[in-house]
Design an enzyme around this catalytic site. Structure first.
Site, PDB file in Angstrom:
ATOM      1  N   GLY A 206      43.510  10.300  19.330  1.00  0.00           N
ATOM      2  CA  GLY A 206      42.604  10.923  18.370  1.00  0.00           C
ATOM      3  C   GLY A 206      42.084  12.234  18.915  1.00  0.00           C
ATOM      4  O   GLY A 206      42.051  12.442  20.136  1.00  0.00           O
TER       5      GLY A 206
ATOM      6  N   GLN B 176      36.811  19.689  19.651  1.00  0.00           N
ATOM      7  CA  GLN B 176      37.558  19.660  20.913  1.00  0.00           C
ATOM      8  C   GLN B 176      38.570  20.786  21.043  1.00  0.00           C
ATOM      9  O   GLN B 176      39.106  21.026  22.123  1.00  0.00           O
ATOM     10  CB  GLN B 176      38.277  18.312  21.076  1.00  0.00           C
ATOM     11  CG  GLN B 176      37.319  17.145  21.277  1.00  0.00           C
ATOM     12  CD  GLN B 176      38.066  15.853  21.482  1.00  0.00           C
ATOM     13  OE1 GLN B 176      38.463  15.211  20.526  1.00  0.00           O
ATOM     14  NE2 GLN B 176      38.294  15.483  22.731  1.00  0.00           N
TER      15      GLN B 176
ATOM     16  N   CYS C  90      38.666  10.365  26.981  1.00  0.00           N
ATOM     17  CA  CYS C  90      38.467  11.465  26.038  1.00  0.00           C
ATOM     18  C   CYS C  90      39.270  12.664  26.534  1.00  0.00           C
ATOM     19  O   CYS C  90      39.235  12.977  27.729  1.00  0.00           O
ATOM     20  CB  CYS C  90      36.982  11.824  25.987  1.00  0.00           C
ATOM     21  SG  CYS C  90      36.618  13.210  24.890  1.00  0.00           S
ATOM     22  N   LEU C  91      39.978  13.342  25.627  1.00  0.00           N
ATOM     23  CA  LEU C  91      40.810  14.476  26.052  1.00  0.00           C
ATOM     24  C   LEU C  91      39.970  15.628  26.602  1.00  0.00           C
ATOM     25  O   LEU C  91      40.500  16.479  27.320  1.00  0.00           O
ATOM     26  CB  LEU C  91      41.690  14.959  24.895  1.00  0.00           C
ATOM     27  CG  LEU C  91      42.775  13.956  24.425  1.00  0.00           C
ATOM     28  CD1 LEU C  91      43.536  14.518  23.238  1.00  0.00           C
ATOM     29  CD2 LEU C  91      43.731  13.605  25.556  1.00  0.00           C
TER      30      LEU C  91
ATOM     31  N   HIS D 299      34.239   6.952  18.315  1.00  0.00           N
ATOM     32  CA  HIS D 299      34.333   8.021  19.312  1.00  0.00           C
ATOM     33  C   HIS D 299      34.532   9.377  18.626  1.00  0.00           C
ATOM     34  O   HIS D 299      33.863  10.359  18.965  1.00  0.00           O
ATOM     35  CB  HIS D 299      35.498   7.711  20.265  1.00  0.00           C
ATOM     36  CG  HIS D 299      35.712   8.726  21.345  1.00  0.00           C
ATOM     37  ND1 HIS D 299      35.460   8.468  22.675  1.00  0.00           N
ATOM     38  CD2 HIS D 299      36.148  10.006  21.297  1.00  0.00           C
ATOM     39  CE1 HIS D 299      35.723   9.558  23.377  1.00  0.00           C
ATOM     40  NE2 HIS D 299      36.160  10.504  22.578  1.00  0.00           N
ATOM     41  N   GLU D 300      35.459   9.421  17.649  1.00  0.00           N
ATOM     42  CA  GLU D 300      35.775  10.704  16.996  1.00  0.00           C
ATOM     43  C   GLU D 300      34.630  11.168  16.094  1.00  0.00           C
ATOM     44  O   GLU D 300      34.303  12.359  16.062  1.00  0.00           O
ATOM     45  CB  GLU D 300      37.084  10.610  16.206  1.00  0.00           C
ATOM     46  CG  GLU D 300      38.320  10.244  17.029  1.00  0.00           C
ATOM     47  CD  GLU D 300      38.539  11.124  18.249  1.00  0.00           C
ATOM     48  OE1 GLU D 300      38.075  12.281  18.286  1.00  0.00           O
ATOM     49  OE2 GLU D 300      39.177  10.641  19.210  1.00  0.00           O
TER      50      GLU D 300
ATOM     51  N   HIS E  25      32.023  12.835  18.016  1.00  0.00           N
ATOM     52  CA  HIS E  25      32.334  14.243  18.340  1.00  0.00           C
ATOM     53  C   HIS E  25      31.815  15.186  17.253  1.00  0.00           C
ATOM     54  O   HIS E  25      31.366  16.289  17.542  1.00  0.00           O
ATOM     55  CB  HIS E  25      33.848  14.453  18.452  1.00  0.00           C
ATOM     56  CG  HIS E  25      34.400  14.213  19.824  1.00  0.00           C
ATOM     57  ND1 HIS E  25      33.985  14.931  20.929  1.00  0.00           N
ATOM     58  CD2 HIS E  25      35.338  13.347  20.275  1.00  0.00           C
ATOM     59  CE1 HIS E  25      34.656  14.503  21.999  1.00  0.00           C
ATOM     60  NE2 HIS E  25      35.484  13.543  21.633  1.00  0.00           N
TER      61      HIS E  25
HETATM   62 ZN    ZN Z   1      36.735  12.454  22.812  1.00  0.00          ZN
END
Ligand code: ZN
Length: 169
Positions: A45, A50, A92-93, A134-135, A138
């Site tokens: 995701g 991000q 997380c990226l 999580h997304e 963000h």
């Molecule tokens: Zn993340």
């Protein structure tokens, strides 16, 4: 096009995203780029902030590009119902190499718009529930380290500072 994923503590990650009001070709191209960037980063995701875009757009694909039917686009999403608790490892990226346990609701129902602006509801359990929360976090400028205990967050922030000093963050 693969976009550049920004890392913590880039300020855009802590800002709430702007609602999307135009559902046009530009949005569709951006969503394609988000998926391409997710797959290139081997993630499941990715949220618009991000890649430095402060808008309420996120994509999820638990199959990591293997199953086209699993591509999920959430525009202006919100959690409308949640129940239960799960305590599992999360990554997380924007925090490469960091994995820590975070408490999340076990099940959620979300409401979001699709690429055409049509509202829909969807239930998620287990990994999907975790990923949705999580997304959507963000898009509110909320990062998973702020869902950790103060002790763990401190350890993670120290690890990041060390990686920054080594020039590998
Ligand atoms: Zn993340």
């Amino acid at each position: 096009m693969i976009l550049k994923v920004v890392k913590y503590p880039e300020p855009v990650l802590s800002q709430p995203g702007e609602p999307v009001t135009e559902f046009n070709a530009e949005l569709r191209k951006f969503v394609d780029d988000l998926f391409e960037t997710t797959y290139a980063s081997q993630g499941i995701g990715l949220a618009a902030p991000q890649v430095g875009v402060s808008k309420r757009i996120t994509v999820i694909d638990l199959s990591m590009g293997k199953n086209p039917k699993d591509k999920l686009v959430l525009i202006n999403p919100e959690v409308i119902f949640s129940e239960g608790k799960l305590y599992e490892e999360e990554g997380c990226l924007s925090f490469p190499e960091i994995r820590e346990k975070v408490v999340r609701a076990a099940k959620v129902r979300i409401r979001a718009q699709d690429l055409h602006g049509k509202w829909f509801e969807m239930d998620g359990g287990e990994l999907m529930s975790r990923c949705m929360q999580h997304e959507i976090d963000h898009l509110d400028g909320m990062l998973f380290i702020f869902r950790m205990s103060a002790l763990k967050r401190d350890l993670v922030q120290r690890k990041i500072r060390k990686l920054q000093r080594d020039g590998t963050w």
